[in-house]
Motif scaffolding. Structure first.
Motif, PDB file in Angstrom:
ATOM      1  N   PRO A 185     -10.166  -1.039   1.317  1.00 10.96           N
ATOM      2  CA  PRO A 185     -11.465  -1.210   0.657  1.00 10.96           C
ATOM      3  C   PRO A 185     -11.765  -0.109  -0.375  1.00 10.96           C
ATOM      4  O   PRO A 185     -12.363  -0.387  -1.421  1.00 10.96           O
ATOM      5  N   GLN A 186     -11.336   1.126  -0.097  1.00 10.71           N
ATOM      6  CA  GLN A 186     -11.524   2.205  -1.070  1.00 10.71           C
ATOM      7  C   GLN A 186     -10.732   1.930  -2.345  1.00 10.71           C
ATOM      8  O   GLN A 186     -11.219   2.141  -3.455  1.00 10.71           O
ATOM      9  N   VAL A 187      -9.501   1.473  -2.167  1.00 17.20           N
ATOM     10  CA  VAL A 187      -8.648   1.148  -3.313  1.00 17.20           C
ATOM     11  C   VAL A 187      -9.283   0.027  -4.133  1.00 17.20           C
ATOM     12  O   VAL A 187      -9.383   0.110  -5.361  1.00 17.20           O
ATOM     13  N   ALA A 188      -9.733  -1.032  -3.452  1.00 15.61           N
ATOM     14  CA  ALA A 188     -10.330  -2.179  -4.140  1.00 15.61           C
ATOM     15  C   ALA A 188     -11.589  -1.768  -4.888  1.00 15.61           C
ATOM     16  O   ALA A 188     -11.807  -2.199  -6.027  1.00 15.61           O
ATOM     17  N   ALA A 189     -12.419  -0.928  -4.268  1.00 22.79           N
ATOM     18  CA  ALA A 189     -13.653  -0.484  -4.920  1.00 22.79           C
ATOM     19  C   ALA A 189     -13.347   0.354  -6.158  1.00 22.79           C
ATOM     20  O   ALA A 189     -14.009   0.236  -7.189  1.00 22.79           O
ATOM     21  N   GLN A 190     -12.341   1.166  -6.060  1.00 22.83           N
ATOM     22  CA  GLN A 190     -11.995   2.093  -7.138  1.00 22.83           C
ATOM     23  C   GLN A 190     -11.318   1.411  -8.320  1.00 22.83           C
ATOM     24  O   GLN A 190     -11.525   1.804  -9.467  1.00 22.83           O
ATOM     25  N   LEU A 191     -10.516   0.386  -8.057  1.00 25.91           N
ATOM     26  CA  LEU A 191      -9.754  -0.270  -9.121  1.00 25.91           C
ATOM     27  C   LEU A 191     -10.401  -1.557  -9.620  1.00 25.91           C
ATOM     28  O   LEU A 191     -10.183  -1.942 -10.767  1.00 25.91           O
ATOM     29  N   GLY A 192     -11.125  -2.231  -8.758  1.00 20.05           N
ATOM     30  CA  GLY A 192     -11.683  -3.529  -9.114  1.00 20.05           C
ATOM     31  C   GLY A 192     -10.674  -4.632  -8.854  1.00 20.05           C
ATOM     32  O   GLY A 192      -9.463  -4.390  -8.840  1.00 20.05           O
ATOM     33  N   PRO A 193     -11.173  -5.872  -8.649  1.00 22.87           N
ATOM     34  CA  PRO A 193     -10.272  -6.972  -8.257  1.00 22.87           C
ATOM     35  C   PRO A 193      -9.203  -7.306  -9.278  1.00 22.87           C
ATOM     36  O   PRO A 193      -8.072  -7.623  -8.905  1.00 22.87           O
ATOM     37  N   GLN A 194      -9.511  -7.245 -10.558  1.00 21.70           N
ATOM     38  CA  GLN A 194      -8.507  -7.609 -11.563  1.00 21.70           C
ATOM     39  C   GLN A 194      -7.340  -6.628 -11.553  1.00 21.70           C
ATOM     40  O   GLN A 194      -6.179  -7.044 -11.557  1.00 21.70           O
ATOM     41  N   ARG A 195      -7.617  -5.318 -11.537  1.00 22.43           N
ATOM     42  CA  ARG A 195      -6.516  -4.345 -11.534  1.00 22.43           C
ATOM     43  C   ARG A 195      -5.755  -4.369 -10.217  1.00 22.43           C
ATOM     44  O   ARG A 195      -4.543  -4.156 -10.205  1.00 22.43           O
ATOM     45  N   VAL A 208      -0.948  -6.245  -5.970  1.00 25.30           N
ATOM     46  CA  VAL A 208      -0.547  -7.422  -5.202  1.00 25.30           C
ATOM     47  C   VAL A 208       0.855  -7.848  -5.631  1.00 25.30           C
ATOM     48  O   VAL A 208       1.157  -7.939  -6.816  1.00 25.30           O
ATOM     49  N   GLY A 209       1.725  -8.033  -4.646  1.00 26.14           N
ATOM     50  CA  GLY A 209       3.108  -8.411  -4.910  1.00 26.14           C
ATOM     51  C   GLY A 209       4.020  -7.231  -5.215  1.00 26.14           C
ATOM     52  O   GLY A 209       5.220  -7.407  -5.390  1.00 26.14           O
ATOM     53  N   ALA A 210       3.455  -6.037  -5.268  1.00 26.59           N
ATOM     54  CA  ALA A 210       4.234  -4.824  -5.526  1.00 26.59           C
ATOM     55  C   ALA A 210       4.653  -4.181  -4.199  1.00 26.59           C
ATOM     56  O   ALA A 210       4.084  -4.471  -3.149  1.00 26.59           O
ATOM     57  N   LEU A 211       5.630  -3.302  -4.270  1.00 28.10           N
ATOM     58  CA  LEU A 211       6.050  -2.545  -3.105  1.00 28.10           C
ATOM     59  C   LEU A 211       5.030  -1.436  -2.856  1.00 28.10           C
ATOM     60  O   LEU A 211       4.778  -0.606  -3.732  1.00 28.10           O
ATOM     61  N   GLU A 212       4.462  -1.443  -1.693  1.00 29.46           N
ATOM     62  CA  GLU A 212       3.473  -0.459  -1.285  1.00 29.46           C
ATOM     63  C   GLU A 212       4.149   0.584  -0.407  1.00 29.46           C
ATOM     64  O   GLU A 212       4.714   0.247   0.634  1.00 29.46           O
ATOM     65  N   ILE A 213       4.117   1.831  -0.819  1.00 27.69           N
ATOM     66  CA  ILE A 213       4.650   2.908   0.008  1.00 27.69           C
ATOM     67  C   ILE A 213       3.534   3.304   0.962  1.00 27.69           C
ATOM     68  O   ILE A 213       2.499   3.830   0.547  1.00 27.69           O
ATOM     69  N   ASP A 214       3.730   3.043   2.244  1.00 23.00           N
ATOM     70  CA  ASP A 214       2.689   3.311   3.229  1.00 23.00           C
ATOM     71  C   ASP A 214       2.733   4.750   3.726  1.00 23.00           C
ATOM     72  O   ASP A 214       1.706   5.392   3.848  1.00 23.00           O
ATOM     73  N   PHE A 234      -5.562  -9.294  -0.974  1.00 21.26           N
ATOM     74  CA  PHE A 234      -5.476  -7.853  -0.742  1.00 21.26           C
ATOM     75  C   PHE A 234      -6.134  -7.532   0.598  1.00 21.26           C
ATOM     76  O   PHE A 234      -7.228  -8.015   0.884  1.00 21.26           O
ATOM     77  N   PRO A 235      -5.464  -6.730   1.424  1.00 24.47           N
ATOM     78  CA  PRO A 235      -6.006  -6.437   2.761  1.00 24.47           C
ATOM     79  C   PRO A 235      -7.395  -5.775   2.706  1.00 24.47           C
ATOM     80  O   PRO A 235      -7.776  -5.175   1.707  1.00 24.47           O
TER      81      PRO A 235
END
Length: 178
Positions: free
Chosen positions: A82-92, A98-104, A75-76
């Motif tokens: 980093p905000q997304v990772a902090a909010q969801l946690g690595p497992q979620r 990861v591997g999903a389509l990300e709408i930027d 994950f970038p």
């Protein structure tokens, strides 16, 4: 209409104009530097795996567009990731993003709002998302945008306790992790 890879660069000037109109207005209030940065980002984003752009045109030009790509592993760690990772946690993050389509980006000019343009762009760009897995994020301060995503059936991923940041992560209506 949908475009894959570098072919969208033929429309780069029009996309930058639409981006500038949408994101220089409240609640975004982005300045000229951020708008120039979008133009530069677009040149490199087209090389990302799974990059695509959906856009709506009328005789007036580009009425709106959406850009996206497949979220890579690992994950970038730049921009809002980093905000997304902090909010969801690595497992979620791994399971949902990861591997999903990300709408930027999703940008709809003021004259095209309220006519289903945003809905059509999101439907088109996510039509071939891997296993229906697509996601996006937006600012908590963009209350109208948040309300629109909810109305369109996008599902907010709740933040882990004590991790609330300035962004909201949404999963597409067809995402199996909803």
């Amino acid at each position: 209409m949908i475009s894959y890879g570098r072919t969208v660069l033929d429309l780069a000037d029009e996309l930058v104009d639409a981006y500038a109109e949408v994101f220089s207005a409240p609640p975004w209030n982005e300045g000229e530097e951020t708008i120039r940065h979008f133009s530069t980002r677009l040149q490199s984003d087209v090389r990302r795996p799974g990059f695509r752009t959906a856009f709506a045109q009328s005789p007036a030009g580009i009425d709106g567009f959406a850009t996206g790509w497949i979220t890579r592993d690992p994950f970038p760690e730049h921009r809002a990731y980093p905000q997304v990772a902090a909010q969801l946690g690595p497992q979620r993050v791994r399971e949902l993003l990861v591997g999903a389509l990300e709408i930027d980006e999703l940008a709809v000019r003021a004259h095209a709002r309220g006519h289903g343009t945003g809905r059509a762009l999101l439907t088109e760009i996510t039509a071939d998302a891997p296993d229906g897995r697509a996601w996006l994020l937006t600012s908590r301060l963009a209350t109208d945008t948040v309300a629109t995503y909810r109305r369109l059936g996008w599902h907010e991923v709740p933040a882990l306790p004590g991790t609330l940041t300035g962004v909201i992560v949404f999963l597409a209506p067809g995402h199996p992790g909803r």
